[in-house]
Write a protein that holds these residues in place. Structure first.
Motif, mmCIF file in Angstrom:
data_model
loop_
_atom_site.group_PDB
_atom_site.id
_atom_site.type_symbol
_atom_site.label_atom_id
_atom_site.label_comp_id
_atom_site.label_asym_id
_atom_site.label_seq_id
_atom_site.Cartn_x
_atom_site.Cartn_y
_atom_site.Cartn_z
ATOM 1 N N THR A 34 32.099 35.376 42.513
ATOM 2 C CA THR A 34 31.888 34.788 41.219
ATOM 3 C C THR A 34 33.037 34.397 40.443
ATOM 4 O OG1 THR A 34 31.640 36.940 39.953
ATOM 5 C CG2 THR A 34 29.574 36.128 41.280
ATOM 6 N N ALA A 35 32.662 33.507 39.336
ATOM 7 C CA ALA A 35 33.662 33.049 38.749
ATOM 8 C C ALA A 35 34.462 34.284 37.624
ATOM 9 C CB ALA A 35 33.311 32.231 37.493
ATOM 10 N N ARG A 36 33.372 35.049 37.380
ATOM 11 C CA ARG A 36 33.944 36.192 36.647
ATOM 12 C C ARG A 36 34.980 37.239 37.575
ATOM 13 N NH1 ARG A 36 32.916 38.325 32.062
ATOM 14 N NH2 ARG A 36 31.332 36.809 31.639
ATOM 15 N N ALA A 37 34.505 37.373 38.723
ATOM 16 C CA ALA A 37 35.132 38.222 39.845
ATOM 17 C C ALA A 37 36.529 37.499 39.960
ATOM 18 C CB ALA A 37 34.318 38.315 40.996
ATOM 19 N N ARG A 38 36.507 36.186 40.198
ATOM 20 C CA ARG A 38 37.791 35.618 40.594
ATOM 21 C C ARG A 38 38.912 35.665 39.184
ATOM 22 N NH1 ARG A 38 34.323 31.271 41.808
ATOM 23 N NH2 ARG A 38 35.275 30.206 40.392
ATOM 24 N N ALA A 39 38.270 35.604 38.062
ATOM 25 C CA ALA A 39 39.128 35.523 36.758
ATOM 26 C C ALA A 39 39.505 37.098 36.787
ATOM 27 C CB ALA A 39 38.302 35.489 35.754
ATOM 28 N N ASP A 40 38.686 38.122 37.091
ATOM 29 C CA ASP A 40 39.297 39.571 36.995
ATOM 30 C C ASP A 40 40.296 39.600 38.113
ATOM 31 O OD1 ASP A 40 37.502 39.911 35.105
ATOM 32 O OD2 ASP A 40 36.017 40.971 36.337
ATOM 33 N N ALA A 41 40.209 39.091 39.499
ATOM 34 C CA ALA A 41 41.147 39.391 40.360
ATOM 35 C C ALA A 41 42.510 38.810 39.995
ATOM 36 C CB ALA A 41 40.589 38.968 41.729
ATOM 37 N N ILE A 42 42.342 37.561 39.425
ATOM 38 C CA ILE A 42 43.629 36.930 39.018
ATOM 39 C C ILE A 42 44.450 37.597 37.947
ATOM 40 C CG2 ILE A 42 44.355 34.599 37.714
ATOM 41 C CD1 ILE A 42 41.946 33.474 39.585
ATOM 42 N N ARG A 43 43.617 38.271 36.917
ATOM 43 C CA ARG A 43 44.093 39.065 35.716
ATOM 44 C C ARG A 43 44.868 40.081 36.243
ATOM 45 N NH1 ARG A 43 39.192 37.640 33.003
ATOM 46 N NH2 ARG A 43 39.461 35.995 31.468
ATOM 47 N N THR A 44 44.231 40.623 37.464
ATOM 48 C CA THR A 44 45.063 41.933 38.009
ATOM 49 C C THR A 44 46.170 41.808 38.701
ATOM 50 O OG1 THR A 44 42.737 42.998 38.191
ATOM 51 C CG2 THR A 44 44.479 44.022 39.423
ATOM 52 N N LEU A 45 46.062 40.543 39.391
ATOM 53 C CA LEU A 45 47.437 40.176 40.113
ATOM 54 C C LEU A 45 48.446 39.588 39.260
ATOM 55 C CD1 LEU A 45 45.562 38.053 42.905
ATOM 56 C CD2 LEU A 45 46.824 40.170 43.310
#
Length: 551
Positions: A139-150
């Motif tokens: 999902t968009a939220r999951a992608r955004a969270d993963a990108i912030r973590t990276l």
């Protein structure tokens, strides 16, 4: 035998096995930490539908080894269980079921198995691979969270991935996360111009997650005045000020929303009491327990729908729409029985009605403890009330927005009932002059009965709403009865408009004071302020003439 359609994130089979699957098995079976890490890094670009479920299981301790084979075979458990709670094993290498000597699937119980070894370094690396995989899927939220973590890893090797993703990404939330991740990563580089642009970019984005990094860099430059150029210092100050200002406004609107939602909860809870206490002059100490009846009605309706449709899906999500009228009906019937059985004998005898309804409240609490148990019961929110809407970093929970809208709707409905219907006209007539209303043919006993049942029904719907915000237990009513009386008294006895303003005022005051003083001192301060206000204005915010005031 290959695994049939497996629920969850595992892929349906048959499906071709990607070449990277062998690398995944090597990483799982590897003994050398360096080689295992190298194999895992090779999986960063793998397009394997089993990669995420396998790595998630490994990180969570639910990836197992079949030691009866040589070499050992890594496998997952099928999410589908049999009647004994056992699951079939799914081989990581090809997605097929593990078979016994007769060619039948082998069944396992998880407590009999030993998970694949992993240490902190492996779990950390697996998390990074999962984030890289999630960056282009989910999902968009999951992608955004993963990108912030990276991005917080500040690894320059990820920059080409961020740039490539930014070119094709359509979600505004994910694009913002990508820009933040790029800026945070570049801020850690040695190129002074890139650092300067990154600092400006983070200020423009109002990146709350990068505020700590910006402050650290600013403190570092302040400690060593000879390092860094003046332009970078100015950019840091402007970016930090912009983010702090953004956070202050976000905190203000967040507090306002929480105050509004708390006021809505108080309003729903107090509206029924405003009817019974304000209009009828009955001190109903069992009002909180009538709310409890509504909350347990929602629990019963949830249980019924779970039996019909399971605990998820559209059918189950509809339970709350049925729970609201069901709560109104059950609580109204309880109120009707209370009025016919107790209250009608105690009109104009407030102290005796107070004691009698207090006794009824204790009786109802004990009854529900006996039926449902002393422990709280869980009422799950339907999927359409779960989660939050995020607007400029302010979280607006869906369930609280629903409560606000619901409070407005029942206030409007109550207003229309009192001002546009025959029953409302009779209620107001009885409230203003009972003997005159009776002389004109109004059946005052019937009006009292229906009014009390309606007020109790409102309390029941309030309980159904409260079940979405907190625990449901036999003591639910005791937690709200004092607040309800405060709202009704502050608003003015019998005043619907005053009740609305009092609920909102107490809700806002509570949310503003609690962060400064704590929950207990905040509540005491609000109560003290109400007492002082009533010394100045004893009739409350909005005073009206009522039967009760006329004695």
């Amino acid at each position: 035998m290959t695994a049939p359609a497996v629920s969850g994130a595992l892929p349906a089979s048959p499906a071709p096995v990607p070449a990277s699957r062998a690398t995944l098995v090597e990483a799982i079976l590897g003994d050398d930490p360096d080689e295992r890490a190298e194999r895992l890094r090779e999986l960063a670009d793998a397009e394997d539908p089993m990669l995420v479920p396998v790595l998630t299981a490994w990180r969570g301790g639910s990836l197992y080894l079949d030691d009866s084979a040589e070499p050992p075979v890594p496998f997952l458990l099928d999410p589908q269980e049999d009647e004994e709670g056992r699951s079939r094993g799914i081989r990581v290498a090809d997605g097929a079921f593990l078979l016994d000597e007769d060619g039948n699937p082998r069944w396992f119980e998880s407590f009999e198995l030993f998970p694949v070894d992993s240490d902190n370094d492996v779990r950390r690396l697996v998390k990074t691979i999962l984030d890289l995989a999630t960056m282009s899927s989910g999902t968009a939220r999951a992608r955004a969270d993963a990108i912030r973590t990276l991005g917080l890893e500040r690894n320059p090797e990820y920059l080409p991935r961020f740039e490539a993703r930014l070119e094709i990404e359509e979600s505004a939330m994910v694009r913002r996360a990508l820009r933040e991740a790029q800026a945070v990563t570049r801020m850690a580089g040695d190129d002074s111009q890139e650092r300067l642009e990154a600092v400006r970019e983070l200020g423009l984005l109002r990146s709350i997650g990068a505020l700590g990094l910006l402050r650290d860099l600013s403190n570092q430059l302040e400690t060593d005045p000879d390092s860094g150029d003046p332009e970078l210092r100015r950019a840091l100050r402007r970016s930090i000020a912009a983010i702090e200002n953004h956070m202050a406004w976000g905190s203000f609107f967040g507090t306002a929303f929480r105050g509004l939602s708390l006021g809505a909860v108080l309003l729903i809870a107090a509206l029924g009491l405003a009817i019974t206490f304000g209009l009828m002059g009955v001190i109903n100490m069992a009002h909180g327990e009538v709310m409890m009846v509504g909350a347990y009605s929602a629990y019963v309706m949830q249980t019924v729908f779970a039996g019909w449709f399971g605990t998820s899906g559209t059918g189950f999500d509809l339970y709350f729409l049925a729970a609201i009228p069901f709560s109104f009906l059950t609580a109204g019937l309880v109120g009707l029985a209370l009025e016919r059985g107790v209250i009608r004998f105690l009109y104009r005898r407030p102290l005796e009605s107070l004691l009698a309804t207090w006794g009824v409240s204790l009786l109802l609490q004990q009854l529900f403890r006996h039926v449902f148990g002393a422990a709280n019961v869980q009422v799950s929110s339907p999927s359409w009330l779960s989660g939050s809407l995020v607007i400029r970093d302010v979280l607006l929970a869906y369930n609280r927005m629903f409560v606000i809208a619901f409070a407005l709707s029942i206030v409007l409905g109550t207003y229309l009932l009192l001002t546009r219907t025959s029953l409302g006209l009779q209620i107001r007539a009885v409230m203003q002059n009972r003997p005159m209303a009776s002389a004109l043919g109004v059946r005052t006993e019937r009006v009292n009965m229906l009014t009390f049942a309606f007020g109790s029904g409102l309390a029941g719907m309030a309980g159904a709403c409260l079940s979405q915000l907190g625990n449901v237990g036999p003591s639910l009513g005791q937690s709200h009865i004092v607040d309800c009386f405060m709202v009704v008294v502050l608003g003015g006895i019998g005043s619907l408009v005053g009740t609305v303003f009092a609920a909102l005022g107490i809700g806002f005051a509570d949310q503003i004071l609690q962060p400064w003083m704590g929950a207990v001192m905040g509540k005491i301060t609000v109560l003290t302020a109400i007492i002082l206000f009533l010394q100045w204005r004893p009739s409350g915010l909005v005073a009206i003439r009522s039967r009760n005031l006329e004695g």
